[in-house]
Enzyme design. Structure first.
Site, PDB file in Angstrom:
ATOM      1  N   ASP A 137       0.886  -1.166   0.000  1.00 13.13           N
ATOM      2  CA  ASP A 137       0.000   0.000   0.000  1.00 13.13           C
ATOM      3  C   ASP A 137       0.923   1.215   0.000  1.00 13.13           C
ATOM      4  O   ASP A 137       1.630   1.459   0.982  1.00 13.13           O
ATOM      5  CB  ASP A 137      -0.889  -0.024   1.259  1.00 13.13           C
ATOM      6  CG  ASP A 137      -1.874   1.133   1.275  1.00 13.13           C
ATOM      7  OD1 ASP A 137      -1.625   2.154   0.596  1.00 13.13           O
ATOM      8  OD2 ASP A 137      -2.888   1.019   1.975  1.00 13.13           O
ATOM      9  N   SER A 190      -0.527  13.171 -15.222  1.00  9.47           N
ATOM     10  CA  SER A 190      -1.829  13.268 -15.913  1.00  9.47           C
ATOM     11  C   SER A 190      -1.882  14.628 -16.606  1.00  9.47           C
ATOM     12  O   SER A 190      -1.130  15.538 -16.223  1.00  9.47           O
ATOM     13  CB  SER A 190      -2.940  13.186 -14.867  1.00  9.47           C
ATOM     14  OG  SER A 190      -4.165  13.613 -15.410  1.00  9.47           O
ATOM     15  N   TYR A 196      -7.519  15.620  -7.158  1.00  6.45           N
ATOM     16  CA  TYR A 196      -6.683  14.808  -8.070  1.00  6.45           C
ATOM     17  C   TYR A 196      -5.670  15.709  -8.784  1.00  6.45           C
ATOM     18  O   TYR A 196      -4.471  15.404  -8.807  1.00  6.45           O
ATOM     19  CB  TYR A 196      -7.590  14.104  -9.078  1.00  6.45           C
ATOM     20  CG  TYR A 196      -6.868  13.252 -10.102  1.00  6.45           C
ATOM     21  CD1 TYR A 196      -6.288  12.033  -9.738  1.00  6.45           C
ATOM     22  CD2 TYR A 196      -6.778  13.648 -11.432  1.00  6.45           C
ATOM     23  CE1 TYR A 196      -5.639  11.241 -10.682  1.00  6.45           C
ATOM     24  CE2 TYR A 196      -6.131  12.864 -12.385  1.00  6.45           C
ATOM     25  CZ  TYR A 196      -5.570  11.658 -12.006  1.00  6.45           C
ATOM     26  OH  TYR A 196      -4.919  10.871 -12.940  1.00  6.45           O
ATOM     27  N   ALA A 197      -6.169  16.820  -9.349  1.00  8.13           N
ATOM     28  CA  ALA A 197      -5.268  17.741 -10.064  1.00  8.13           C
ATOM     29  C   ALA A 197      -4.193  18.271  -9.109  1.00  8.13           C
ATOM     30  O   ALA A 197      -3.020  18.378  -9.479  1.00  8.13           O
ATOM     31  CB  ALA A 197      -6.059  18.886 -10.680  1.00  8.13           C
ATOM     32  N   ALA A 198      -4.594  18.566  -7.874  1.00  9.15           N
ATOM     33  CA  ALA A 198      -3.619  19.069  -6.897  1.00  9.15           C
ATOM     34  C   ALA A 198      -2.536  18.021  -6.645  1.00  9.15           C
ATOM     35  O   ALA A 198      -1.339  18.331  -6.616  1.00  9.15           O
ATOM     36  CB  ALA A 198      -4.326  19.419  -5.592  1.00  9.15           C
ATOM     37  N   SER A 199      -2.942  16.760  -6.495  1.00  9.43           N
ATOM     38  CA  SER A 199      -1.954  15.705  -6.215  1.00  9.43           C
ATOM     39  C   SER A 199      -1.023  15.489  -7.405  1.00  9.43           C
ATOM     40  O   SER A 199       0.163  15.212  -7.231  1.00  9.43           O
ATOM     41  CB  SER A 199      -2.659  14.394  -5.849  1.00  9.43           C
ATOM     42  OG  SER A 199      -3.323  13.831  -6.971  1.00  9.43           O
ATOM     43  N   LYS A 200      -1.549  15.643  -8.610  1.00  8.16           N
ATOM     44  CA  LYS A 200      -0.727  15.440  -9.813  1.00  8.16           C
ATOM     45  C   LYS A 200       0.175  16.658 -10.058  1.00  8.16           C
ATOM     46  O   LYS A 200       1.320  16.509 -10.494  1.00  8.16           O
ATOM     47  CB  LYS A 200      -1.614  15.148 -11.026  1.00  8.16           C
ATOM     48  CG  LYS A 200      -2.364  13.809 -10.921  1.00  8.16           C
ATOM     49  CD  LYS A 200      -1.407  12.620 -10.983  1.00  8.16           C
ATOM     50  CE  LYS A 200      -2.094  11.283 -10.927  1.00  8.16           C
ATOM     51  NZ  LYS A 200      -1.183  10.140 -11.062  1.00  8.16           N
TER      52      LYS A 200
END
Ligand SMILES: NC(=O)c1ccc[n+]([C@@H]2O[C@H](COP(=O)([O-])OP(=O)(O)OC[C@H]3O[C@@H](n4cnc5c(N)ncnc54)[C@H](OP(=O)(O)O)[C@@H]3O)[C@@H](O)[C@H]2O)c1
Length: 266
Positions: A62, A141, A154-158
């Site tokens: 994990d 991404s 999601y965009a922040a993490s990418k």
């Protein structure tokens, strides 16, 4: 056959783009370390990799757990004696507007999988990649370069991944390590069905027009090619290539393209 006997640690290898990457690398004779949480699925992928000419071991991991990421790296070195390539591919997405989010823990979790997971694996693999003058691949991404509605977390993490890996690239250049960042557009995989919805649970259906978007196999092919050539980045669609330039002069138009893509599901 750039990956013949190349020791590759691959996260998110149990399905989707990761599974396709494992297959492609095995065809070149890679020595794979396959990581994800689902060990059963990984065993199936490993068997297929051996059939295709590679070696493969499975390490249930994990990536949100730092210790498990360290153990993944240690297991790779114990098995093969070195690490030549690390592919940070494990990821999770979302499909919800911020105002609808019921528990902000969902957004924190996305950050832990996509960003912290990549960071932990990279940190522990780095000394070995220095020894091998190896390759690091980060599967980001299009959402790593521009905003996408329903994808705030999601965009922040990418975006975070890109900041991290672009900085690291400069740090490790003199060690002979390459850092390749991949920017897939929509890809047909189970990711969209598994995307977190407003209640923090998997969406359960895929809103995309699956027959109109890139396959996982094609995406994997481009990533393997780009990593082999030690490219800085792999941009996978015309609209994201075009969007990079358009953003400089007409950023509002890029926003509208992103909005339309989500509405149309392609
Ligand atoms: N599909 C797209 O449209 C698209 C577009 C752009 C970028 N990407 C990126 O491409 C990468 C692969 O996506 P995909 O489309 O192949 O998605 P997928 O089919 O959902 O596969 C995701 C993989 O990540 C693993 N994973 C998820 N959470 C994990 C965790 N906590 N620890 C370890 N492994 C974990 C999953 O395995 P387990 O569940 O067994 O752990 C699975 O192997 C992701 O980074 C994604 O953000 C995808």
């Amino acid at each position: 056959m750039d990956f013949k006997e190349n020791v590759v640690v691959l996260t998110g290898a149990s399905t989707g783009i990761g599974e396709a990457l494992a297959h492609k690398l095995a065809e070149q004779g890679a020595w794979l370390v396959l990581a994800a949480r689902n060990a059963q699925k990984l065993e199936v992928v490993a068997t297929e990799c051996r059939k295709r000419g590679g070696r493969a071991v499975v390490v249930a991991t994990d990536v949100t757990d730092e210790t498990e990421c360290r153990e993944l790296v240690e297991r790779a070195v114990a098995e093969y004696g070195r690490i030549d390539t690390l592919i940070n591919n494990a990821g999770l997405s979302m499909w919800m507007k911020l105002e609808d989010v019921e528990d902000l823990g969902s957004l924190e979790y996305l950050m832990r999988v996509n960003f912290f997971g990549s960071m932990y694996c990279t940190y522990y693999a780095l000394p070995y990649l220095k020894q091998s003058k190896g390759r690091i691949v980060a599967v980001a991404s299009v959402a790593a370069r521009t905003g996408i509605p329903t994808r705030t977390g999601y965009a922040a993490s990418k975006h975070a991944m890109v900041g991290f890996f672009e900085s690291l690239r400069i740090e490790v250049e003199d060690d002979g390590i390459s850092v390749t960042i991949a920017f897939p557009d929509f890809v047909a995989s189970g990711m969209h069905t598994r995307s977190l919805g407003a209640d923090g649970k998997p969406l359960g259906h895929n809103p995309l027009q699956v027959d109109k978007i890139m396959t996982s196999e094609e995406c994997a092919r481009r990533i393997v090619e780009g990593a082999a050539a030690r490219k800085r980045q792999i941009v996978m669609s015309n609209r994201s290539r075009f969007g990079q330039w358009l953003k400089l002069i007409a950023p509002g138009r890029v926003d509208r393209i992103a909005k339309k893509a989500i509405e149309k599901g392609r």
